[in-house]
Design an enzyme around this catalytic site. Structure first.
Site, PDB file in Angstrom:
ATOM      1  N   GLU A   1     -21.064  54.732   2.357  1.00 58.87           N
ATOM      2  CA  GLU A   1     -21.039  53.622   1.381  1.00 58.87           C
ATOM      3  C   GLU A   1     -19.756  52.802   1.511  1.00 58.87           C
ATOM      4  O   GLU A   1     -19.184  52.385   0.513  1.00 58.87           O
ATOM      5  CB  GLU A   1     -21.152  54.142  -0.059  1.00 58.87           C
TER       6      GLU A   1
HETATM    7  C1  LIG Z   1     -23.929  61.818   6.504  1.00 55.86           C
HETATM    8  C2  LIG Z   1     -23.980  60.340   6.523  1.00 55.86           C
HETATM    9  C3  LIG Z   1     -24.917  59.670   5.751  1.00 55.86           C
HETATM   10  C4  LIG Z   1     -25.007  58.278   5.800  1.00 55.86           C
HETATM   11  N1  LIG Z   1     -25.987  57.634   5.104  1.00 55.86           N
HETATM   12  C5  LIG Z   1     -26.216  56.311   5.358  1.00 55.86           C
HETATM   13  C6  LIG Z   1     -27.359  55.648   4.845  1.00 55.86           C
HETATM   14  O1  LIG Z   1     -28.157  56.240   4.105  1.00 55.86           O
HETATM   15  N2  LIG Z   1     -27.566  54.356   5.178  1.00 55.86           N
HETATM   16  C7  LIG Z   1     -26.716  53.664   5.978  1.00 55.86           C
HETATM   17  O2  LIG Z   1     -26.972  52.514   6.262  1.00 55.86           O
HETATM   18  N3  LIG Z   1     -25.602  54.260   6.469  1.00 55.86           N
HETATM   19  C8  LIG Z   1     -25.333  55.562   6.177  1.00 55.86           C
HETATM   20  N4  LIG Z   1     -24.232  56.174   6.698  1.00 55.86           N
HETATM   21  C9  LIG Z   1     -23.304  55.394   7.483  1.00 55.86           C
HETATM   22  C10 LIG Z   1     -21.974  55.154   6.773  1.00 55.86           C
HETATM   23  O3  LIG Z   1     -22.147  54.316   5.669  1.00 55.86           O
HETATM   24  C11 LIG Z   1     -20.988  54.616   7.810  1.00 55.86           C
HETATM   25  O4  LIG Z   1     -20.668  55.699   8.663  1.00 55.86           O
HETATM   26  C12 LIG Z   1     -19.748  54.018   7.191  1.00 55.86           C
HETATM   27  O5  LIG Z   1     -20.064  52.830   6.527  1.00 55.86           O
HETATM   28  C13 LIG Z   1     -18.643  53.732   8.195  1.00 55.86           C
HETATM   29  O6  LIG Z   1     -19.142  53.086   9.329  1.00 55.86           O
HETATM   30  P1  LIG Z   1     -18.788  53.654  10.779  1.00 55.86           P
HETATM   31  O7  LIG Z   1     -19.084  55.109  10.762  1.00 55.86           O
HETATM   32  O8  LIG Z   1     -19.444  52.837  11.790  1.00 55.86           O
HETATM   33  O9  LIG Z   1     -17.229  53.506  10.878  1.00 55.86           O
HETATM   34  P2  LIG Z   1     -16.425  52.216  11.420  1.00 55.86           P
HETATM   35  O10 LIG Z   1     -16.958  50.992  10.791  1.00 55.86           O
HETATM   36  O11 LIG Z   1     -16.377  52.265  12.898  1.00 55.86           O
HETATM   37  O12 LIG Z   1     -14.977  52.491  10.831  1.00 55.86           O
HETATM   38  C14 LIG Z   1     -14.103  53.472  11.391  1.00 55.86           C
HETATM   39  C15 LIG Z   1     -12.800  53.491  10.607  1.00 55.86           C
HETATM   40  O13 LIG Z   1     -12.140  52.232  10.746  1.00 55.86           O
HETATM   41  C16 LIG Z   1     -11.850  51.685   9.469  1.00 55.86           C
HETATM   42  N5  LIG Z   1     -12.087  50.244   9.518  1.00 55.86           N
HETATM   43  C17 LIG Z   1     -13.145  49.588  10.040  1.00 55.86           C
HETATM   44  N6  LIG Z   1     -12.992  48.264   9.879  1.00 55.86           N
HETATM   45  C18 LIG Z   1     -11.837  48.063   9.248  1.00 55.86           C
HETATM   46  C19 LIG Z   1     -11.139  46.928   8.769  1.00 55.86           C
HETATM   47  N7  LIG Z   1     -11.623  45.687   8.914  1.00 55.86           N
HETATM   48  N8  LIG Z   1      -9.952  47.111   8.140  1.00 55.86           N
HETATM   49  C20 LIG Z   1      -9.449  48.344   7.953  1.00 55.86           C
HETATM   50  N9  LIG Z   1     -10.070  49.466   8.382  1.00 55.86           N
HETATM   51  C21 LIG Z   1     -11.243  49.322   9.016  1.00 55.86           C
HETATM   52  C22 LIG Z   1     -12.813  52.349   8.486  1.00 55.86           C
HETATM   53  O14 LIG Z   1     -12.256  52.434   7.180  1.00 55.86           O
HETATM   54  C23 LIG Z   1     -13.005  53.716   9.117  1.00 55.86           C
HETATM   55  O15 LIG Z   1     -12.018  54.614   8.627  1.00 55.86           O
HETATM   56  C24 LIG Z   1     -24.097  57.557   6.614  1.00 55.86           C
HETATM   57  C25 LIG Z   1     -23.127  58.239   7.355  1.00 55.86           C
HETATM   58  C26 LIG Z   1     -23.072  59.598   7.344  1.00 55.86           C
HETATM   59  C27 LIG Z   1     -22.054  60.295   8.196  1.00 55.86           C
END
Ligand SMILES: Cc1cc2nc3c(=O)[nH]c(=O)nc-3n(C[C@H](O)[C@H](O)[C@H](O)COP(=O)(O)OP(=O)(O)OC[C@H]3O[C@@H](n4cnc5c(N)ncnc54)[C@H](O)[C@@H]3O)c2cc1C
Length: 598
Positions: free
Chosen positions: A441
């Site tokens: 989220e």
């Molecule tokens: C168990 C699980 C359940 C999930 N359920 C759902 C679901 O039901 N539906 C759905 O759509 N998604 C779901 N997700 C996905 C989840 O919402 C994403 O993993 C999350 O939003 C982060 O995206 P990412 O993993 O691609 O990380 P990234 O976007 O690659 O981010 C990596 C890190 O970089 C930081 N970062 C990125 N951009 C910036 C910025 N501009 N400034 C500062 N810091 C930054 C972030 O804070 C993070 O710490 C789920 C994930 C998991 C693991």
């Protein structure tokens, strides 16, 4: 085997004695919620969570979900029966629109149930939890046809919902979404693409799953301005509204992961699936934000739930585990050692968690009432200020309650010494389950940026200024009460730090955005400390008033509140000055190193 007792008395204290829940009986759905009825509803919910959901928590974690070759997914033993029991009792549609089969009761009560269910069994609670977001999005943005097709089934729990944002190459940066939508002659769209990490994407609890999917219509503008929202059911409803033709959406895999093993995290393949537009073309992100705001509050509640269940078990252990003697002499002279709860350091841990939990619960309930006002009041100004509050508090509740919630599960595990690390005690599950709430989220770093970059400056800082003014007013109004001094002085100091940090951003972050990024997480936690401190000040006032008026034999209940509030003020509030110092240090040092130097 861990246990869980839903904190019914604490909830009733906050609702009735601190927030004056009855005051809102002019809002639709509130009129019948007398204190007796509220107590009965919450009591029933507590029973279900303690007796049905909690006993499935450990076994669900061990068994996990299984994906079969045909793409179907089986949830752990007992999950389906528990889900049916929950739906039959009407919990899914507790706060939903009566026009579509909901009970129309306050969202605040649904938030209470959400805490109990998340504490009892977080992985299970996510199945009906995700449906809430789908209900919210369709209620606000769906056409009449979409509403009548989907809402009654979602509200009864007969079908469940999901939210599909994430793709392998984009999580935070949704502007990169590639999933494609092609318009068809009949007004529908074909959806093609792969979504990952979709919670509850496939399971055996219901006969149909309603996916809310973000996709880009062919030829749409680049970035977030070209994203639209679609409803894509697993089975297309037939003319009678029942599951009909199988849609071209399937679960390609489920993830093996650190925690919430009993919730299926799915790769979802859309292979030309039929979808229908929700809201306007290219306006998918604002529509999805309806779901995300609901979901973000729900995730903050998960942080509290895990913190509370971990705390409760740590207390039981600390009362029973005999190690060492109290520093002031034997407390258990008949035994060969004292229970570890006599040791100040163990008490520090337990009280810190409990003081957080109670304030976090008050913050959630206060915000939930604002949510009810924002959606139900017929007074425009009330709706506006409640909406301002919700916008401001959503990232704080999501970010702070899940960061601290996780820390607290680790602290509660520490109370068990080495036994906390051993699976049979169940403490490791709380740590593993709580961890995800900091990530999904919107990872918590993104919540902090949302607070500093969007919510704080919005409308010239109107929401933050109103929050500051409210606390200043409270301090002024209660300043003459000597019994309130231990609560008001630290709150005043904390508020001063928060105002200085806000001013620092105004002076230093406009011209240099890295300063905002560098201080955002500290700011979010500083904000959280003050908000939680304000909750404690209000709870202390209510407890003092009750003790002064005669507490009907419940003196211990109120004196405990006062002690917990003082602990928060003495132990947590001093951190506000450290956050201010870090914010004021700016970004120069952290941005001075080139990427290769890390
Ligand atoms: C168990 C699980 C359940 C999930 N359920 C759902 C679901 O039901 N539906 C759905 O759509 N998604 C779901 N997700 C996905 C989840 O919402 C994403 O993993 C999350 O939003 C982060 O995206 P990412 O993993 O691609 O990380 P990234 O976007 O690659 O981010 C990596 C890190 O970089 C930081 N970062 C990125 N951009 C910036 C910025 N501009 N400034 C500062 N810091 C930054 C972030 O804070 C993070 O710490 C789920 C994930 C998991 C693991």
């Amino acid at each position: 085997m861990p246990g869980y007792k839903a904190p019914v008395d604490d909830v009733l204290f906050v609702l009735n004695e601190v927030l004056g829940f009855e005051r809102y009986n002019n809002l639709p759905g509130f009129a019948d919620t007398t204190p007796d009825l509220v107590e009965a509803i919450i009591g029933e919910g507590a029973k279900l969570c303690e007796e049905v959901l909690q006993p499935l928590n450990l076994s669900g974690d061990k068994q996990g979900c299984t994906r079969h070759e045909d793409g179907s997914v089986t949830t752990p033993d007992g999950f389906k029966q528990a889900y049916d029991t929950y739906c039959q009792a009407g919990w899914v549609g507790l706060a939903a629109d009566p026009d579509h089969g909901g009970q129309g009761l306050p969202y605040t009560l649904a938030a209470v149930m959400s805490e109990f269910a998340s504490a009892a069994n977080m992985a299970w609670a996510m199945y009906p939890g995700l449906t809430q977001g789908a209900i919210a999005a369709l209620t606000l943005h769906g056409t009449d046809d979409l509403k009548s097709t989907y809402l009654p089934k979602l509200i009864s729990g007969e079908w469940s919902g999901t939210m599909n944002l994430t793709e392998a190459h984009c999580g935070t940066d949704l502007g990169l979404i590639k999933t494609k939508a092609v318009p068809q002659d009949d007004g529908s769209y074909t959806i093609t693409g792969e979504k990952i990490f979709i919670s509850a994407g496939e399971h055996d609890l219901v006969p149909n799953i309603v996916h809310l999917v973000l996709a880009r219509i062919e030829g749409a503008p680049e970035g977030v301005k070209g994203i639209s929202l679609f409803v894509v059911p697993k089975f297309l409803p037939d003319n009678d509204g029942n599951p009909g033709t199988r849609n071209a959406v399937s679960c390609g895999a489920i993830e093996e992961k650190m925690g919430i093993h009993a919730n299926a995290t799915c790769v979802m393949n859309y292979d030309g699936a039929t979808g229908r537009l929700v809201g306007s073309e290219h306006k998918g992100l604002p529509a999805m934000f309806t779901m995300m705001n609901e979901a973000r509050l729900g995730v903050g509640i998960q942080g509290l739930g895990q913190s509370d269940v971990a705390y409760q078990n740590a207390v039981t252990y600390a009362r029973e585990r005999l190690q060492g003697r109290a520093l002031t002499g034997a407390a258990n002279p008949d035994g060969n050692a004292d229970p570890i709860i006599v040791h100040p350091d163990v008490r520090r841990t337990l009280m810190t968690i409990r003081a957080f939990n109670e304030a976090a619960r008050a913050l959630i309930l206060w915000t939930a009432i604002k949510g009810d006002i924002a959606h139900r009041s017929d007074d425009k100004a009330d709706r506006q200020s409640a909406d301002d509050h919700m916008g401001l508090m959503t990232p704080v509740i999501k970010g702070v309650l899940t960061d601290k919630g996780f820390d607290n599960t680790v602290a509660a595990q520490q109370v068990y010494g080495g036994h906390g690390y051993i699976a049979e005690w169940g403490m490791d599950q709380f740590v593993r389950d709580a961890r995800i709430a900091m990530l999904y989220e919107g990872a918590n770093g993104i919540q902090a940026l949302d607070l500093v970059g969007r919510k704080l400056p919005r409308d010239g800082g109107r929401a933050a200024m109103a929050f500051f003014r409210e606390i200043e007013g409270f301090i002024k109004d209660n300043g003459g009460e000597e019994a309130m001094t231990p609560y008001l002085e630290p709150l005043k100091q904390g508020l001063g730090d928060l105002q200085n940090a806000t001013m620092w951003f105004m002076q230093n972050a406009m011209s240099k955005p890295d300063n905002a990024g560098a201080g955002s997480t500290d700011y979010m936690h500083l904000f959280g400390l003050v908000a939680l401190g304000y909750m404690w000040a209000q709870m202390a006032r209510a407890a003092n008033e009750r003790l002064a008026a005669g507490a009907d034999g419940r003196d211990d209940f109120y004196t405990t509140k006062l002690a917990l509030g003082r602990h928060w003020m003495e132990r947590a509030m001093p951190e506000t000055s450290a956050h201010l110092a870090r914010i004021s240090a700016g970004s120069d040092t952290m941005m001075s190193l080139p990427a290769e130097a890390f």
